[in-house]
Design a protein around this motif. Structure first.
Motif, short mmCIF file in Angstrom:
data_model
loop_
_atom_site.label_atom_id
_atom_site.label_comp_id
_atom_site.label_asym_id
_atom_site.label_seq_id
_atom_site.Cartn_x
_atom_site.Cartn_y
_atom_site.Cartn_z
N THR A 15 1.62 1.72 -3.68
CA THR A 15 0.78 2.01 -4.27
C THR A 15 0.37 3.44 -3.89
O THR A 15 -0.46 3.86 -4.53
CB THR A 15 0.69 1.26 -4.21
OG1 THR A 15 -0.81 0.13 -3.54
CG2 THR A 15 0.42 -0.41 -5.45
N TYR B 100 0.62 -0.76 0.31
CA TYR B 100 -0.39 -0.23 0.18
C TYR B 100 0.79 1.27 -0.21
O TYR B 100 0.57 2.13 -0.78
CB TYR B 100 -0.62 0.14 0.97
CG TYR B 100 -1.86 1.62 0.68
CD1 TYR B 100 -3.00 1.00 0.11
CD2 TYR B 100 -1.81 2.65 2.11
CE1 TYR B 100 -3.66 2.19 0.17
CE2 TYR B 100 -2.37 3.48 2.01
CZ TYR B 100 -3.53 3.43 0.82
OH TYR B 100 -3.89 4.50 0.69
N ALA C 165 -1.15 6.32 -6.84
CA ALA C 165 -2.45 6.31 -7.63
C ALA C 165 -3.62 6.31 -6.83
O ALA C 165 -4.17 6.66 -7.74
CB ALA C 165 -1.94 4.39 -7.98
#
Lengths: 185, 194
Positions: B126, B123, B129
């Protein structure tokens, strides 16, 4: 056998109340990020850096909210991180005080044995996968069962209810598929 | 002082999680498969007790309203909740009970922790994003409580008295805990897991 739900629920409620009375509401899942940060920073000391205003990181997540997480990574002896270590010590002491877990239970929980027999590799792989999804989801949601569901709903926060709706909407069907037949047979 | 409180409250929390069966995947699985709701009753009662004490204490001026910490509402809360729920069912652990179970000697919990550390790291990588997707943008006011709590830094979703609403909802949790049957659908098992 667990404590009677009336006594157990009262004690658990008192712990959540004591936390908010004395310090702040309980939360756990952030500390997985902090431990990742500590490990990452040990491997690559560039990860977390001290700036004039405080702390920052090359990782955008650690750097968010003015480097709140980066600060915790740089100073692991903070309330929330020590809290989780203390939870482990408390659970360990409690288990030992009631005689410890049996070897069979340590190897595989009873519910798994009833439904899937003695299949530890399958169980451990699923626990690993489950852990990945749980923490990814908890960080996306901004909290877990402790922070969102228990502390959140206790404070009547809207996000706690949204989180609990999502969690049970997924958890109940998955558990029914996995265990209901074995448990009711 | 804070570290001392972390040790005392954290240890109490870990010990209670152990004693109510929350660190045992068997009781989590039975609760979530709806074969035995003993743990559900425990959790509902705890939320109710915590809520009544906290809001009651705030009304009496005994509890500092500034200690409240309300998390933001955004679409990702629901998506993340779905993910956590699925993983909770698969593993039988959530983050807090997983660390306690590992400390209790459960081997599967060690795999849960390893997966959890990797999931949290995934997490972290990412996160940009998700941030760009808009799914982390606040909805319905973001950090809000259902009613408006006097003296709180968080807004209310409605103008109702947040203190009174908190006590009423807390009482409702307690009532649900009381009336919820322990076993549904054919009886289930009540055999001790250990």
């Amino acid at each position: 056998m667990p404590l009677n739900w009336k006594l157990g629920g009262l004690l658990l409620g008192l712990v959540f109340f004591a936390a908010v009375l004395l310090v702040k509401p309980i939360g756990v899942s952030t500390q997985f990020v902090i431990l990742d940060g500590i490990i990452g920073n040990a491997v690559n000391p560039e990860l977390v850096t001290q700036t004039e205003e405080g702390y920052s990181s090359t990782n955008a997540y650690l750097a968010k909210s003015d480097g709140k997480y980066a600060r915790a990574v740089a100073n692991p002896l903070n309330y929330s991180f020590v809290f989780v270590l203390a939870m482990m010590a408390g659970a360990f002491a409690s288990v030992m005080a009631r005689g410890g877990l049996g070897a069979e239970e340590r190897r595989l929980p009873e519910i798994w044995r009833r439904s899937f027999g003695d299949t530890p590799v399958k169980r451990y792989m699923l626990a690993f996968l489950g852990g990945f999804v749980v923490l990814y989801g908890a960080r996306l949601a901004g909290g877990c069962t402790s922070g969102h569901m228990m502390s959140g709903m206790m404070q009547t926060s809207l996000s706690g209810y949204i989180f609990a709706a999502g969690a049970f909407a997924a958890a109940v069907p998955v558990s029914i598929l996995m265990y209901r037949k074995g448990e009711l047979s | 002082m804070n570290i001392l409180l972390a040790i005392v409250i954290g240890a109490a929390f870990g010990a209670v999680l152990d004693r109510i069966g929350a660190t045992n995947p068997t009781w989590i699985g039975r609760m979530l498969a709806l074969t035995n709701l003993h743990l559900m009753k425990t959790i509902l009662l705890a939320i109710g007790v915590g809520s009544v004490l906290m809001f009651g204490g705030q009304m009496l001026g005994l509890v500092d309203v500034g200690h409240m910490s309300v998390k933001a509402a955004y679409l990702g809360v629901f998506i993340g909740g779905l993910m956590l729920g699925a993983g909770w069912a698969l593993a039988g652990y959530c983050p807090g009970t997983g660390v306690c179970a590992a400390a209790s000697g459960r081997k599967d919990a060690l795999f849960f922790l390893a997966g959890g550390l990797l999931g949290a790291a995934a997490y972290m990588v990412t996160y940009p994003a998700w941030k760009a997707s808009g799914l982390l943008d606040s909805v319905a006011g973001g950090k809000v409580t259902l009613g408006t709590v006097p003296g709180s830094k968080f807004d209310g979703l409605t103008a109702m008295s947040g203190d009174v609403l908190g006590i009423v909802l807390g009482a409702a949790f307690i009532v649900v805990a009381l009336v919820l049957p322990e076993r549904i659908g054919g009886g289930g098992v009540a055999v001790p897991a250990e």
